[in-house]
Design an enzyme around this catalytic site. Structure first.
Site, PDB file in Angstrom:
ATOM      1  N   CYS A  14       0.856  -1.199   0.000  1.00 35.93           N
ATOM      2  CA  CYS A  14       0.000   0.000   0.000  1.00 35.93           C
ATOM      3  C   CYS A  14       0.887   1.243   0.000  1.00 35.93           C
ATOM      4  O   CYS A  14       1.542   1.560   1.000  1.00 35.93           O
ATOM      5  CB  CYS A  14      -0.909  -0.033   1.231  1.00 35.93           C
ATOM      6  N   CYS A  29       0.183   3.848   2.640  1.00 36.38           N
ATOM      7  CA  CYS A  29       0.585   3.321   3.956  1.00 36.38           C
ATOM      8  C   CYS A  29       2.071   3.553   4.195  1.00 36.38           C
ATOM      9  O   CYS A  29       2.488   3.994   5.281  1.00 36.38           O
ATOM     10  CB  CYS A  29       0.306   1.814   4.041  1.00 36.38           C
TER      11      CYS A  29
END
Length: 421
Positions: free
Chosen positions: A344, A347
């Site tokens: 991600c 993230c």
């Protein structure tokens, strides 16, 4: 020639060791009631018991649609509208947002049959059944002696021997089809963990078995629990590499496909490798059963740092959803939990910012992170379906949930909701 054979055997041995050493593994306890394998699963944030039915599909009793917060107006996506290999009355196909078994088995938007009515499941005390499709990316090993399921990726556990395997087929609905030899005749059987018999043949296969050597096989009329089990033969059976000896073979004229039932699990260890289309079977005592699970060091949380935590830490120090229904955090300091994953992008960009916030609020707020790929049960329990997802949890309160990487917004929540400045 002998030297070449020795080299080949050595290579295969090294390959086997290499495969099993690189295998991720999780061992899950199950219980057995009336011959059924019962597992505890997380369904849209609710823990519930299900029967493992590898010849069936994921399905729930009608009263659990509301309990599991399943939207009755959102249909599940399936190419069929009924059970593929058995007659089970259903009313509709809906979808479960998140469904998990431990940390290895996880699904989003799982198509789920709603059962018309199954009093027997209520008698068992379960919410429904779970089928093969949820295990399609793993190796599932069933150990009935220890009452444990082992989920491994990408290979079988090291104690399952390579020379005790055969090819298997996968048919509609992720049904597993395995070969079984009865009195020298090969049959293709559907693996059915719901049925507690060992072998049940339909009319066609039973007739073929009878024709193979019928005069030398004892016949019992009226054997079996169900009325449609009319006859039993006692042939010699061979499964994978093992000679099982004499086994009772029932006839069920209503079966669309003959089955190998859960009775086979009483005779040895069974591994189903869905990805490589292999099934392994061996006696319990052929090799020592050792769970190749690495020792995980105990989680320590350091003030002023962004600390990685596990499900076990969450259950012990934050909220035990197995024993409590209402989330009330009882810690001494408010906490922030960042659900993230390496794949991600937002993230990964957020992690350094979270480290800075952890240092900024040292002594006031505890900062934690959860790897969503490793802690799937936590994600299922709290419907974490997008990353990054942040939990801001005040002392004595419930999580305030934010999705996305917006550090400036996080500061406002921490100041106003957690520290109440």
């Amino acid at each position: 020639m002998k030297i070449l054979l020795l080299y080949l055997l050595s290579f295969l041995s090294i390959l086997s060791i290499g495969q099993t050493k690189n295998t991720s593994m999780e061992v899950i306890d199950y219980r057995e009631v009336d011959g059924k394998i019962i597992v505890t699963m997380a369904v849209n944030g609710v823990m519930a018991d299900f029967v493992l039915d590898l010849a069936g599909h994921t399905a729930v009793l009608p009263e659990y649609v509301e309990k599991f917060k399943i939207n009755p107006s959102e249909p599940g996506q399936l190419s069929y509208d009924k059970f593929q290999h058995k007659v089970v009355p259903v009313t509709s196909v809906l979808k479960i947002g998140t469904l998990s078994l431990g940390n290895s088995i996880f699904g989003n938007d799982v198509p789920t049959f709603v059962l018309q009515d199954e009093p027997y499941l209520r008698k068992l005390g379960v919410a429904g059944v779970v089928g093969s499709s949820l295990f399609s990316n793993v190796v599932l090993t069933i150990d009935s002696r220890r009452k444990k399921l082992t989920v491994s990726v990408p290979y079988r556990p090291s104690y399952m021997k390579l020379d005790h395997r055969v090819n298997m087929g996968i048919i509609s609905g992720h049904g597993v089809v395995v070969p079984l030899n009865l009195n020298g005749v090969d049959f293709s059987l559907l693996l059915d963990t719901w049925n507690d018999a060992t072998v049940v043949l339909n009319e066609k296969d039973f007739t073929a078995l009878q024709a193979s050597n019928g005069e030398n096989m004892p016949l019992t009329v009226g054997y079996g629990k169900a009325e449609n089990l009319t006859n039993t033969k006692m042939p010699e059976a061979r499964f994978v590499k093992e000679v099982l000896g004499i086994v009772p073979v029932l006839e069920d004229k209503t079966l669309p496909r003959s089955i190998l039932g859960s009775g086979i699990l009483k005779r040895g260890l069974l591994s189903i490798d869905y990805q490589h289309r292999r099934v392994y079977f061996q006696p319990f005592d052929l090799a020592p059963v050792k769970d190749d699970i690495e020792d995980v060091p105990e989680v320590t949380v350091e003030d002023g740092k962004l600390n990685a935590i596990t499900r076990d830490y969450f259950l012990k120090h934050i909220f035990d959803y197995r024993t409590n229904k209402e989330f009330i955090y009882q810690g001494e300091k408010p906490i922030v939990i960042d659900f993230w994953a390496t794949w991600c992008g937002p993230c990964m960009r957020l992690l350094p910012e979270m480290e800075k916030l952890a240092a900024k609020y040292k002594g006031q707020v505890v900062f934690l992170k959860v790897n969503a790929d490793k802690e799937k049960e936590l994600c299922s329990m709290f419907n974490v379906m997008a990353l990054p997802t942040l939990f801001f949890i005040p002392v004595g309160g419930k999580p305030i949930i934010e999705v996305g990487a917006t550090p400036e917004k996080f500061i406002k929540i921490i100041e106003e909701q957690l520290l109440k400045k």
